[in-house]
Design a protein around this motif. Structure first.
Motif, PDB file in Angstrom:
ATOM      1  N   GLY A 111     -33.395  -6.007 -35.387  1.00  0.00           N
ATOM      2  CA  GLY A 111     -34.370  -6.870 -34.726  1.00  0.00           C
ATOM      3  C   GLY A 111     -33.845  -8.234 -34.344  1.00  0.00           C
ATOM      4  O   GLY A 111     -34.603  -9.059 -33.830  1.00  0.00           O
ATOM      5  N   SER A 112     -32.549  -8.508 -34.552  1.00  0.00           N
ATOM      6  CA  SER A 112     -32.020  -9.818 -34.196  1.00  0.00           C
ATOM      7  C   SER A 112     -31.768  -9.897 -32.690  1.00  0.00           C
ATOM      8  O   SER A 112     -31.547  -8.888 -32.019  1.00  0.00           O
ATOM      9  N   LEU A 113     -31.819 -11.105 -32.181  1.00  0.00           N
ATOM     10  CA  LEU A 113     -31.644 -11.325 -30.747  1.00  0.00           C
ATOM     11  C   LEU A 113     -30.258 -10.892 -30.281  1.00  0.00           C
ATOM     12  O   LEU A 113     -30.117 -10.305 -29.206  1.00  0.00           O
ATOM     13  N   GLY A 114     -29.231 -11.139 -31.069  1.00  0.00           N
ATOM     14  CA  GLY A 114     -27.873 -10.738 -30.711  1.00  0.00           C
ATOM     15  C   GLY A 114     -27.738  -9.240 -30.578  1.00  0.00           C
ATOM     16  O   GLY A 114     -27.058  -8.734 -29.683  1.00  0.00           O
ATOM     17  N   LEU A 115     -28.393  -8.508 -31.453  1.00  0.00           N
ATOM     18  CA  LEU A 115     -28.369  -7.045 -31.388  1.00  0.00           C
ATOM     19  C   LEU A 115     -29.050  -6.552 -30.117  1.00  0.00           C
ATOM     20  O   LEU A 115     -28.546  -5.665 -29.432  1.00  0.00           O
ATOM     21  N   TYR A 116     -30.196  -7.154 -29.789  1.00  0.00           N
ATOM     22  CA  TYR A 116     -30.891  -6.778 -28.559  1.00  0.00           C
ATOM     23  C   TYR A 116     -30.053  -7.098 -27.318  1.00  0.00           C
ATOM     24  O   TYR A 116     -30.012  -6.327 -26.369  1.00  0.00           O
ATOM     25  N   ALA A 117     -29.390  -8.248 -27.342  1.00  0.00           N
ATOM     26  CA  ALA A 117     -28.555  -8.642 -26.200  1.00  0.00           C
ATOM     27  C   ALA A 117     -27.394  -7.663 -26.019  1.00  0.00           C
ATOM     28  O   ALA A 117     -27.087  -7.239 -24.901  1.00  0.00           O
ATOM     29  N   PHE A 118     -26.761  -7.287 -27.122  1.00  0.00           N
ATOM     30  CA  PHE A 118     -25.652  -6.335 -27.050  1.00  0.00           C
ATOM     31  C   PHE A 118     -26.126  -4.977 -26.542  1.00  0.00           C
ATOM     32  O   PHE A 118     -25.498  -4.364 -25.687  1.00  0.00           O
ATOM     33  N   GLU A 119     -27.253  -4.515 -27.068  1.00  0.00           N
ATOM     34  CA  GLU A 119     -27.794  -3.226 -26.637  1.00  0.00           C
ATOM     35  C   GLU A 119     -28.203  -3.259 -25.163  1.00  0.00           C
ATOM     36  O   GLU A 119     -28.022  -2.277 -24.448  1.00  0.00           O
ATOM     37  N   LEU A 122     -24.994  -3.088 -23.132  1.00  0.00           N
ATOM     38  CA  LEU A 122     -24.471  -1.724 -23.225  1.00  0.00           C
ATOM     39  C   LEU A 122     -25.284  -0.772 -22.350  1.00  0.00           C
ATOM     40  O   LEU A 122     -24.723   0.092 -21.672  1.00  0.00           O
ATOM     41  N   ALA A 123     -26.597  -0.940 -22.331  1.00  0.00           N
ATOM     42  CA  ALA A 123     -27.449  -0.107 -21.479  1.00  0.00           C
ATOM     43  C   ALA A 123     -27.159  -0.364 -19.995  1.00  0.00           C
ATOM     44  O   ALA A 123     -27.113   0.576 -19.187  1.00  0.00           O
ATOM     45  N   ALA A 124     -26.924  -1.619 -19.632  1.00  0.00           N
ATOM     46  CA  ALA A 124     -26.604  -1.948 -18.235  1.00  0.00           C
ATOM     47  C   ALA A 124     -25.277  -1.326 -17.812  1.00  0.00           C
ATOM     48  O   ALA A 124     -25.167  -0.778 -16.706  1.00  0.00           O
ATOM     49  N   VAL A 125     -24.283  -1.380 -18.680  1.00  0.00           N
ATOM     50  CA  VAL A 125     -22.977  -0.778 -18.369  1.00  0.00           C
ATOM     51  C   VAL A 125     -23.115   0.735 -18.245  1.00  0.00           C
ATOM     52  O   VAL A 125     -22.556   1.347 -17.336  1.00  0.00           O
ATOM     53  N   THR A 126     -23.879   1.344 -19.144  1.00  0.00           N
ATOM     54  CA  THR A 126     -24.098   2.792 -19.086  1.00  0.00           C
ATOM     55  C   THR A 126     -24.798   3.165 -17.788  1.00  0.00           C
ATOM     56  O   THR A 126     -24.419   4.144 -17.128  1.00  0.00           O
ATOM     57  N   LEU A 127     -25.796   2.394 -17.395  1.00  0.00           N
ATOM     58  CA  LEU A 127     -26.498   2.653 -16.134  1.00  0.00           C
ATOM     59  C   LEU A 127     -25.549   2.517 -14.942  1.00  0.00           C
ATOM     60  O   LEU A 127     -25.589   3.330 -14.009  1.00  0.00           O
ATOM     61  N   LEU A 128     -24.679   1.521 -14.985  1.00  0.00           N
ATOM     62  CA  LEU A 128     -23.706   1.347 -13.911  1.00  0.00           C
ATOM     63  C   LEU A 128     -22.811   2.572 -13.787  1.00  0.00           C
ATOM     64  O   LEU A 128     -22.579   3.079 -12.696  1.00  0.00           O
ATOM     65  N   PHE A 129     -22.311   3.081 -14.907  1.00  0.00           N
ATOM     66  CA  PHE A 129     -21.456   4.262 -14.853  1.00  0.00           C
ATOM     67  C   PHE A 129     -22.231   5.489 -14.374  1.00  0.00           C
ATOM     68  O   PHE A 129     -21.693   6.313 -13.641  1.00  0.00           O
ATOM     69  N   ILE A 130     -23.489   5.618 -14.761  1.00  0.00           N
ATOM     70  CA  ILE A 130     -24.298   6.742 -14.283  1.00  0.00           C
ATOM     71  C   ILE A 130     -24.460   6.665 -12.776  1.00  0.00           C
ATOM     72  O   ILE A 130     -24.319   7.673 -12.066  1.00  0.00           O
TER      73      ILE A 130
END
Length: 171
Positions: A111-119, A122-130
């Protein structure tokens, strides 16, 4: 020797276009090699030194190398769908430090902000590759060059026609 140099230099070329098949081969090839290296070298480092930090450092370096090796095919694939290199540059901003951050991110409380930012990154990079894997390239020549594969075929057929015409005596 010159052919090898050309292949090596062309690996990092950011001009022109790259079709989906070539991008997928390069993407999975680089990732498989880096994952195998992380498993082999990382486990070997832990065995030899007993240091998880050293193993994480090796993993970070290999992840950064993967990001660098994927930059040029990503740019060329973006060119194939009619986009400029800005998304690939944004990917480098996340891709290079990503491997070094994994150990820190794993230690963050849920639930920390850093964890959300990293996730989110990571989701944006995954979407880019898709998008790069599944989006069809532009069917015609665009601002970044001819359709990949068709330019080489056109040059070969043009040469063959030229030879036939010379033999027939019409040129």
């Amino acid at each position: 020797m010159e052919a090898w140099k050309e292949k090596f230099v062309s690996w990092f070329a950011t001009s022109g276009r790259m079709n989906r098949a070539a991008f997928v081969k390069r993407f999975f090839g680089v990732n498989l090699v880096c994952m195998a290296a992380v498993l082999v070298i990382g486990s070997r480092v832990i065995e030899e030194t007993g240091s998880v930090f050293a193993s994480n450092l090796v993993s970070g370096v290999l992840a950064a190398l993967a990001a660098v090796f994927l930059y040029s095919p990503m740019v060329r694939r973006l060119h194939d769908i009619g986009r400029d290199a800005r998304l690939a540059q944004a990917y480098l901003c996340f891709g290079i430090p990503q491997g070094f951050l994994l150990g820190k991110v794993a230690a963050l409380p849920p639930g920390s902000l850093g964890l959300y930012a990293f996730e989110a990154a990571l989701a944006a990079v995954t979407l880019l590759f898709i998008v790069l894997v599944f989006h069809a390239g532009e069917p015609r020549r665009n601002a970044y060059g001819a359709v990949p594969g068709r330019a080489a075929a056109a040059q070969q057929t043009g040469r063959k026609k030229g030879r036939r015409l010379k033999k027939a005596g019409t040129v």
